[in-house]
Design a protein around this motif. Sequence first.
Motif: not given
Length: 878
Positions: A787, A790-791, A871-872
Amino acid sequence: MPGNTENPSQPPRWADRLLEWFCAPHLLEEIQGDLHEHFQRDSERFGYKTARWKYILNVSGFLRPFALKRKPDPYPSTSLFTQIMLSNYLKIALRNLIRNKVHSFINIFGLAAGMAVAMLIGLWIYDEMSFEKYNPNYDRIAQVKQNQTFNGSVETWPTMPLPMGEVLRSNYGSNFKHVVISSWPEQRFLTVGDKTITISGNYMERDAPQLMALKMVKGLKDGLKDPASIMLSESTAKAIFGEENPIDKVIKLENKTEVKVTGVYENVPRNSRFSNVSFIIPWKQKLIENKWMETMENPWGMNGFIVYVQIADNMDMTEVSGKIKEVKKNHIAPDEAKYKPEIFLHPMSKWHLYSEFKNGVNIGGGIEFVWLFGFIGFFVLLLACINFMNLSTARSEKRAKEVGIRKAVGSVRGQLIAQFFSESLLVVTFAFMLSLVLVQLILPFFNEVSGKKMLILWSNPIFWLLSVGFSIITGLISGSYPALYLSSFQPVKVLKGVFKAGRLAAVPRKVLVVVQFTVSVTLIIGTIIVFRQIQFAKNRPVGYNRDRLVVMQPLTKDIHNHFEAVREELKSTGAVTEMAESSGPMTAVWSTNGGFDWKGKDPNLACDFPTTSVSPYYGKTVGWQFKQGRDFSKEYATDSSAFVINEAAVKFMGLKNPIGEMIKWDNKRYKVIGVIKDMIVESPYQAVRPSLFNMADTHDSFIVFKLNPAKSAGEAIEKIENVHKKYAPGTPFDYKFVDEEFSHKFGEEERIGKLVTFFAALAIFISCLGLFGLASFMAEQRTKEIGIRKVLGATVLNLWSLLSKDFVLLVIVSFLIASPLAYYFMHNWLQKYDYRSEISWWIFAASGFGAMAIALLTVSYQAVKAALMNPVKSLKTE
């Protein structure tokens, strides 16, 4: 004090009983008081069920420190304690299986697949090892064989001279219980009324039923006393007579000889050399049909008969074999002593698995495949056990707190080990039940591939004993590493939250993955080499044209006696373009001879060549490929004293200009008129033997037809059958296509190749199951990391590469280990073939690439799935 378990205000009675039994009396009241106080508070705060479990854990924590304070008494509470522990282990194991469904499926199905493979291989090995064991005298029966020196090497022959049986009986009678002369299996047609069947059987001496341990259904075992008698197998008797009693019924043998049924015996089991003996005719009948056998000038010079013996009860097989070693040498002419014949006994226990000889020494045979598949079964099962170990240790952090709490409340390492072993045994139990289902489903396919008729031995107690023992061992092996690993965690570190598995913790898992793919890649390479060797032999030039070539073994001389008329009629109908006769088949050597001499031959060289008598049209029919000279012709009367020889014979004899050379055979001179390319008659994997062909009138054993390509095979065969009925009425028309007969030579290798492919595919599947589970766990373990990446802008390709690279490296390491191992074993395997393929580099490259592709496909699903996750959600995951 202890209350009723049904009353929510009181703790469970059995827990208090355990405490009373283990604790020292002077401490019991104080401990119980404290525990009951805690129980009441927990009950008010969390409810009765939670308080109950906490009370049990608290009791177990006090048991160890005080258990040694008093001497245990043999009360029923001991068994109660054991039952409670086992019950708890079982409940925990079931909960873990249900909670981790994917993990549990991979473990159970992977183990089931491995156990199914091991079980199939076990059944196959059992079948192979049980050959001939139907006979209670299995270890006292043997075939008489001989070693002779020909063409510069020692050859082992299964055939004996006709007088051998009588000499063994008369000169060595005290060493044998039975001596039986037998023919090779022979096709005969039996007629009763208007019913005719063609079956295979043997001519044998009267002790044959005793030696073969036949079980009589009707009649007696001494039914071969009368030459005009016959004994039938149960299935043969039913095929001819149906439900009628066949005893004393008359059967016509090949429309000539009438024989009376004197006995019916149970079908010999399939895993026996005698399984195809559908009838037994007295040996005396063989002598009546072949008068020449009793009038041979040199009976010790013709080796065409089989001799079976059963040694006396007080004799040793090796000792008897040594006694008869010189039997033949003592009876042959001095000029034949150069062949150095040595007689020996080949025990029945070695007929099937130890049937190959090289230079006079037994070098094994089928036993090699028993060992091969035994090792494959072991390694495939090991792969499944590795999956269990890997997935269990990979999830160790998830269970670290559980282990820490258990140790903190008093569990000793032995109890934890017992718990984890109980979990592995539960998994193995489920896997074993599933493996039985898988074996039952796969067995028909496996039988078809292996050429067997195996069944699961449901009613055999040994099968169940071995299966249960095998399952327990599998459970102990698969559960050993997780049990020892998980139980070694330090509770202080785990409960403080400072426990980390660390990078070194993954090393054992990586080693096990490398082992898995090393085995898988080795099997892939081996499979490719086996099939390449088969294809290499199939593509070998055979020296003649097999296309539309049909061979028939006539059961009477009717066709031979009208050969020219039959040939002209078939050619006129357009069914065949040519036909011929020969003394041997197209795909085997039936006769070899010695006594040859030629210019430049070493006088001390003893030679033995395959020799075949043929009719003048034989070469044209089969498509001989001439290197020099010409074919036989009726136009040349001198061709009755001529040879056509193959290239191997020219090379062996050292003939520089073979055409016109003279070869002496049994005091008669033959002129070489033609040299043909080597014909592959025997094994396509071995060198062609020097072979000679002569034109003679004693070549009526086989008829070869070249079908007309302008007509369909079915139409041509129908016309041949009509002509056959005309000239040989009442005789069955039985034929075979030469290309089909030739393809049977690859049967064993193809069967082995298919089995290895089957097991290799399962090995890859099991390895990929484990890889899938590990990839799934790693993706789950690195959810937050993915995650964050990805952010910060990582692409799906970046994340896929991140999650896949470790597995790629492991497969590369596996390939580097597997390649030299596979080369070593397959190179040694190929050495047993004279005509063999090379082990090319591309085989290893293709295998490595294939293993890599399979591994990446397996890992990619989980890698891409994790990479595509929002990702959240990943960052919210706890």
